[in-house]
Design an enzyme around this catalytic site. Structure first.
Site, PDB file in Angstrom:
ATOM      1  N   TYR A  54      -2.175  -0.914  10.618  1.00 53.58           N
ATOM      2  CA  TYR A  54      -2.295  -1.272   9.201  1.00 53.58           C
ATOM      3  C   TYR A  54      -1.101  -0.753   8.408  1.00 53.58           C
ATOM      4  O   TYR A  54      -0.486  -1.497   7.637  1.00 53.58           O
ATOM      5  CB  TYR A  54      -3.593  -0.710   8.620  1.00 53.58           C
ATOM      6  CG  TYR A  54      -3.677  -0.859   7.113  1.00 53.58           C
ATOM      7  CD1 TYR A  54      -3.977  -2.082   6.537  1.00 53.58           C
ATOM      8  CD2 TYR A  54      -3.419   0.222   6.271  1.00 53.58           C
ATOM      9  CE1 TYR A  54      -4.027  -2.234   5.160  1.00 53.58           C
ATOM     10  CE2 TYR A  54      -3.479   0.081   4.894  1.00 53.58           C
ATOM     11  CZ  TYR A  54      -3.782  -1.144   4.339  1.00 53.58           C
ATOM     12  OH  TYR A  54      -3.822  -1.285   2.981  1.00 53.58           O
TER      13      TYR A  54
ATOM     14  N   SER B  62       0.856  -1.184   0.000  1.00 49.22           N
ATOM     15  CA  SER B  62       0.000   0.000   0.000  1.00 49.22           C
ATOM     16  C   SER B  62       0.890   1.231   0.000  1.00 49.22           C
ATOM     17  O   SER B  62       2.047   1.167   0.435  1.00 49.22           O
ATOM     18  CB  SER B  62      -0.888   0.008   1.252  1.00 49.22           C
ATOM     19  OG  SER B  62      -1.515   1.265   1.430  1.00 49.22           O
TER      20      SER B  62
END
Length: 259
Positions: free
Chosen positions: A155, A142
């Site tokens: 995360y 990401s």
């Protein structure tokens, strides 16, 4: 009888995983193995791929948040007479908000899926790839991997692991015939923000389609690129993370990620 080669896509029931599955379904030389908790969407994909491309697809229900599930999955694939030639570690999710407001069980499940299962699957398939001197690994990281992410702290850290792990493994395996690619999407129209609870955040207003992410990821894997950042809005972010003070970058990211 010799095992047949297979492409394994985790988190294949929707979003980026389903779009990636469609990219690999066009390769007739491998059996496509789709894995997720929800089987109905994957069976629909399997039927579509059979009709469009003649693809042979196996659907496996698995919850990779559960410790030991990765090893069980690889054992199931072996029992089907298949060996993983292409591994797509896509399964993962995020949690938005202050860490203390989250249940520890939910955070631990996210880390199990985003980090541990990904590592275990990679560790499980690499030996056979090395023996064949051929293989491809695509790990979905990401843009959150490039900087600290307040409101997405655990995360973002998990995706920083995926990026670092992938870049290091790419060098370890560079003479083995195996390519390792980390794809770093930004905000994507995939259901991610609904699960994470960040669908009202500022960053959710600038989304790429799952198909765009999959197309760029597949191309990067075919080219042997170690890292690809998808989406024109996201391209400058890795450079910004190197030039901007980390504290300032973290504060800006926190505002973007806030609900």
């Amino acid at each position: 009888m010799a095992h047949r080669l297979a492409t394994l896509v985790t988190g294949a029931s929707s979003g980026i995983g389903a779009a990636l599955a469609a990219s690999f379904a066009r390769e007739p030389s491998r059996v496509l193995v789709l894995v997720a908790r929800r089987t109905a969407p994957m069976h629909a994909l399997a039927e579509e791929f059979k009709n469009r491309f003649g693809t042979e697809t196996q659907v496996i229900e698995a919850d990779l948040e559960v410790p030991g599930a990765a090893a069980q999955l690889l054992a199931q694939i072996d029992q089907l007479g298949l060996t993983v030639d292409t591994l797509v570690n896509n399964a993962g999710f995020g949690l938005n908000g202050p860490l203390q407001d989250m249940t520890l069980a939910r955070v631990s499940g996210m880390l199990q899926l985003n980090i541990t299962a990904l590592t275990e699957l990679t560790h499980g398939v690499v030996p056979a790839m090395r023996a064949r001197r051929s293989g491809r690994i695509l790990n979905v990281a990401s843009i959150a991997a490039f900087q600290p992410c307040p409101n997405f702290a655990a995360y973002g850290a998990s995706k920083a692991y995926v990026l670092s792990f992938s870049e290091a493994l790419a060098i370890e395996l560079e003479t083995s015939g195996i390519t390792v690619t980390a794809v770093c999407p930004g905000s994507t129209s995939s259901g991610f923000h609904a699960v994470a609870g960040s669908d009202r955040s500022l960053v959710a207003k600038f989304m790429d389609s799952a198909e765009t992410v999959a197309e760029q990821a597949y191309k990067a894997l075919q080219n042997g690129d170690s890292v690809v950042v998808t989406g024109w809005v996201n391209k400058p972010l890795p450079m910004m993370s190197r030039l901007m003070p980390r504290t300032m970058l973290a504060r800006i990211t926190g505002k973007l990620m806030a609900k």
